[in-house]
Design an enzyme around this catalytic site. Structure first.
Site, PDB file in Angstrom:
ATOM      1  CB  CYS A  82      25.147  84.510  68.367  1.00  0.00           C
ATOM      2  SG  CYS A  82      26.545  83.788  67.504  1.00  0.00           S
ATOM      3  CG  ASN A  91      29.641  81.428  69.817  1.00  0.00           C
ATOM      4  OD1 ASN A  91      28.481  81.062  69.665  1.00  0.00           O
ATOM      5  ND2 ASN A  91      30.049  82.645  69.517  1.00  0.00           N
ATOM      6  CG  HIS A 132      25.509  84.004  72.385  1.00  0.00           C
ATOM      7  ND1 HIS A 132      25.453  82.706  71.933  1.00  0.00           N
ATOM      8  CD2 HIS A 132      26.486  84.608  71.661  1.00  0.00           C
ATOM      9  CE1 HIS A 132      26.346  82.544  70.979  1.00  0.00           C
ATOM     10  NE2 HIS A 132      26.992  83.673  70.798  1.00  0.00           N
TER      11      HIS A 132
HETATM   12  N1  ACO Z   1      45.870  81.183  69.895  1.00  0.00           N
HETATM   13  C1  ACO Z   1      46.978  81.889  70.221  1.00  0.00           C
HETATM   14  N2  ACO Z   1      47.124  83.199  69.967  1.00  0.00           N
HETATM   15  C2  ACO Z   1      46.092  83.810  69.354  1.00  0.00           C
HETATM   16  C3  ACO Z   1      44.931  83.133  68.970  1.00  0.00           C
HETATM   17  C4  ACO Z   1      44.848  81.765  69.254  1.00  0.00           C
HETATM   18  N3  ACO Z   1      43.769  81.025  68.946  1.00  0.00           N
HETATM   19  N4  ACO Z   1      44.094  84.017  68.377  1.00  0.00           N
HETATM   20  C5  ACO Z   1      44.713  85.203  68.376  1.00  0.00           C
HETATM   21  N5  ACO Z   1      45.927  85.080  68.968  1.00  0.00           N
HETATM   22  C6  ACO Z   1      46.921  86.129  69.204  1.00  0.00           C
HETATM   23  C7  ACO Z   1      46.802  87.270  68.223  1.00  0.00           C
HETATM   24  O1  ACO Z   1      47.514  86.980  67.038  1.00  0.00           O
HETATM   25  C8  ACO Z   1      47.423  88.391  68.999  1.00  0.00           C
HETATM   26  O2  ACO Z   1      48.823  88.278  68.931  1.00  0.00           O
HETATM   27  P1  ACO Z   1      49.758  89.581  68.796  1.00  0.00           P
HETATM   28  O3  ACO Z   1      49.474  90.372  70.039  1.00  0.00           O
HETATM   29  O4  ACO Z   1      51.117  88.998  68.704  1.00  0.00           O
HETATM   30  O5  ACO Z   1      49.269  90.266  67.555  1.00  0.00           O
HETATM   31  C9  ACO Z   1      47.028  88.107  70.450  1.00  0.00           C
HETATM   32  O6  ACO Z   1      46.651  86.714  70.476  1.00  0.00           O
HETATM   33  C10 ACO Z   1      45.863  88.932  70.942  1.00  0.00           C
HETATM   34  O7  ACO Z   1      44.819  88.892  69.982  1.00  0.00           O
HETATM   35  P2  ACO Z   1      43.476  89.715  70.192  1.00  0.00           P
HETATM   36  O8  ACO Z   1      42.611  89.544  68.987  1.00  0.00           O
HETATM   37  O9  ACO Z   1      43.834  91.098  70.626  1.00  0.00           O
HETATM   38  O10 ACO Z   1      42.844  88.941  71.416  1.00  0.00           O
HETATM   39  P3  ACO Z   1      41.611  89.347  72.292  1.00  0.00           P
HETATM   40  O11 ACO Z   1      42.000  89.471  73.696  1.00  0.00           O
HETATM   41  O12 ACO Z   1      40.819  90.463  71.679  1.00  0.00           O
HETATM   42  O13 ACO Z   1      40.723  88.036  72.204  1.00  0.00           O
HETATM   43  C11 ACO Z   1      38.789  87.145  71.120  1.00  0.00           C
HETATM   44  C12 ACO Z   1      40.237  87.620  70.955  1.00  0.00           C
HETATM   45  C13 ACO Z   1      38.766  85.958  72.042  1.00  0.00           C
HETATM   46  C14 ACO Z   1      38.252  86.737  69.743  1.00  0.00           C
HETATM   47  C15 ACO Z   1      37.943  88.284  71.721  1.00  0.00           C
HETATM   48  O14 ACO Z   1      38.144  89.473  70.996  1.00  0.00           O
HETATM   49  C16 ACO Z   1      36.486  87.951  71.734  1.00  0.00           C
HETATM   50  O15 ACO Z   1      36.040  87.045  72.404  1.00  0.00           O
HETATM   51  N6  ACO Z   1      35.640  88.718  71.016  1.00  0.00           N
HETATM   52  C17 ACO Z   1      34.226  88.475  70.966  1.00  0.00           C
HETATM   53  C18 ACO Z   1      33.972  87.400  70.004  1.00  0.00           C
HETATM   54  C19 ACO Z   1      32.572  86.883  70.094  1.00  0.00           C
HETATM   55  O16 ACO Z   1      31.979  86.849  71.139  1.00  0.00           O
HETATM   56  N7  ACO Z   1      32.091  86.466  68.945  1.00  0.00           N
HETATM   57  C20 ACO Z   1      30.870  85.814  68.838  1.00  0.00           C
HETATM   58  C21 ACO Z   1      29.753  86.725  68.624  1.00  0.00           C
HETATM   59  S1  ACO Z   1      28.351  85.776  68.369  1.00  0.00           S
HETATM   60  C22 ACO Z   1      28.014  85.479  66.739  1.00  0.00           C
HETATM   61  O17 ACO Z   1      27.135  86.099  66.164  1.00  0.00           O
HETATM   62  C23 ACO Z   1      28.738  84.423  65.964  1.00  0.00           C
END
Ligand code: ACO
Length: 326
Positions: free
Chosen positions: A120, A283, A253
């Site tokens: 990214c 993304n 990004h």
């Molecule tokens: N729908 C419903 N529930 C979900 C989903 C979904 N799609 N995905 C996860 N959950 C649930 C999980 O199972 C978890 O449930 P639990 O509490 O019962 O275990 C709960 O939601 C919370 O999950 P977390 O992983 O703690 O959620 P978080 O608030 O951390 O959000 C996210 C996750 C959106 C991925 C966040 O961590 C994030 O945006 N991280 C950065 C990712 C990013 O920017 N990546 C790209 C980088 S660029 C590149 O190089 C590709």
């Protein structure tokens, strides 16, 4: 006199198939995977994304975006003397997507063409390489493209990642000029974090070894991203002798609205100064910044003469910033 790299045209392209969160949730439900519009919007700000048809490759999306950028620049494609494509989803293992794009654009002048792979952060990496080659006199007119078909490497059984990404392409034409264009750049990588965001599979002996689908520790990526982006931005500003208050537009990004809000807050920039497309594109990895830039230009937000700060962050772990005058 300094030789600058100036953006003289931008373009972008999204494949026609658009899925809202509800559309995607309905498709995932058929696999027994549960998600909702509410969860996705609250955690990421994403409302929709585009997916390319199965026979459409990164070079096809890049071609459409490049044609628009070349048209906006008002130049002939044959005048381009360097092509750089940032992608993590190339058409083939080799040759480069840039070489394939050169052929599809009908450019027959023998100009160099190569890919940059920094996930990214790919577009800010590619722009920095192009800027350096313009500054040294190695190139005069450069086509820089970010293009991705991330839908190909998503695990649609993993709801924590498959709801986040989309496909698309964005492009700019850079030209050598004595008028300010790219003012400064700041690039970084820390390979000790390879495992938090990767596609670990590879081709060996005619087989794919390892898992060829995206793996991400979302929370680790989130923490690292919010920790490095404002520092890279400040370093780029310092190199150019400018302050945060000199920035007209921040174009980060587009991964997650919460990361973007946090970075803007740390840089004391209001969200009115941030170009946001993550809601409509998801993304799109290396394509996200040039897609957002083109959106900003064509919507009339980003105007000639304004100061724009681009910021990338992603797998590697990689990150960086490019400060420029439009
Ligand atoms: N729908 C419903 N529930 C979900 C989903 C979904 N799609 N995905 C996860 N959950 C649930 C999980 O199972 C978890 O449930 P639990 O509490 O019962 O275990 C709960 O939601 C919370 O999950 P977390 O992983 O703690 O959620 P978080 O608030 O951390 O959000 C996210 C996750 C959106 C991925 C966040 O961590 C994030 O945006 N991280 C950065 C990712 C990013 O920017 N990546 C790209 C980088 S660029 C590149 O190089 C590709």
């Amino acid at each position: 006199m300094r030789r600058y790299a100036r953006i003289i045209g931008t373009g972008s392209y999204l494949p026609p198939r658009r899925l809202t969160n509800n559309d995607l949730a309905a498709e995932l439900a058929q696999r027994g995977i549960e998600t909702s519009d509410e969860w996705i919007v609250e955690r990421t700000g994403i409302r929709a994304r585009h997916f390319a048809a199965p026979d459409v490759a990164s070079s096809d999306l890049a071609l459409e975006a490049s044609r628009k950028a070349i048209e906006a620049a008002g130049i002939n494609a044959q005048d381009i003397d360097l092509i750089i494509v940032a992608t993590s989803t190339p058409d083939m293992v080799f040759p480069s997507t840039a070489a394939i794009l050169q052929h599809k654009l009908g450019i027959s002048n023998g100009c160099p063409a190569f890919d940059v792979q920094a996930v990214c952060s790919g577009f800010v990496y590619a722009l920095t390489v192009a800027d350096s080659m313009i500054q040294t006199g190695a190139a005069k007119r450069v086509l820089v493209v970010g293009s991705e078909v991330f839908s190909r490497i998503l695990d649609f059984n993993d709801r924590t990642t498959c709801v986040l990404f989309g496909d698309g392409a964005g492009a700019v034409v850079l030209e050598a000029s004595d008028q300010p264009g790219i003012l400064s750049a700041e690039l970084h990588a820390d390979g000790s974090h390879v495992g938090i965001l990767c596609v670990p599979g590879h081709v060996s002996g005619g087989n794919v070894l390892g898992d060829p689908l995206l793996k991400m520790d979302g929370q680790a990526v989130f923490k690292l991203a919010v920790g490095v982006l404002d520092k890279a931005a400040r370093a780029a500003l310092e190199k150019a002798g400018l302050q945060e208050s000199d920035v007209d537009w921040l174009i980060p990004h587009q991964a997650n609205i919460r990361i973007m809000q946090s970075t803007a807050r740390k840089l004391k920039l209001s969200m009115d100064k941030v170009v946001v497309t993550v809601d409509q594109h998801g993304n799109t990895s290396a394509a996200s910044i040039p897609l957002a830039l083109d959106h900003g230009v064509r919507s009339g937000q980003v105007k000639p003469g304004q100061t724009v700060l681009l910021e990338g962050v992603g797998g590697g772990f990689t990150w960086g910033a490019v400060l420029l005058k439009m």
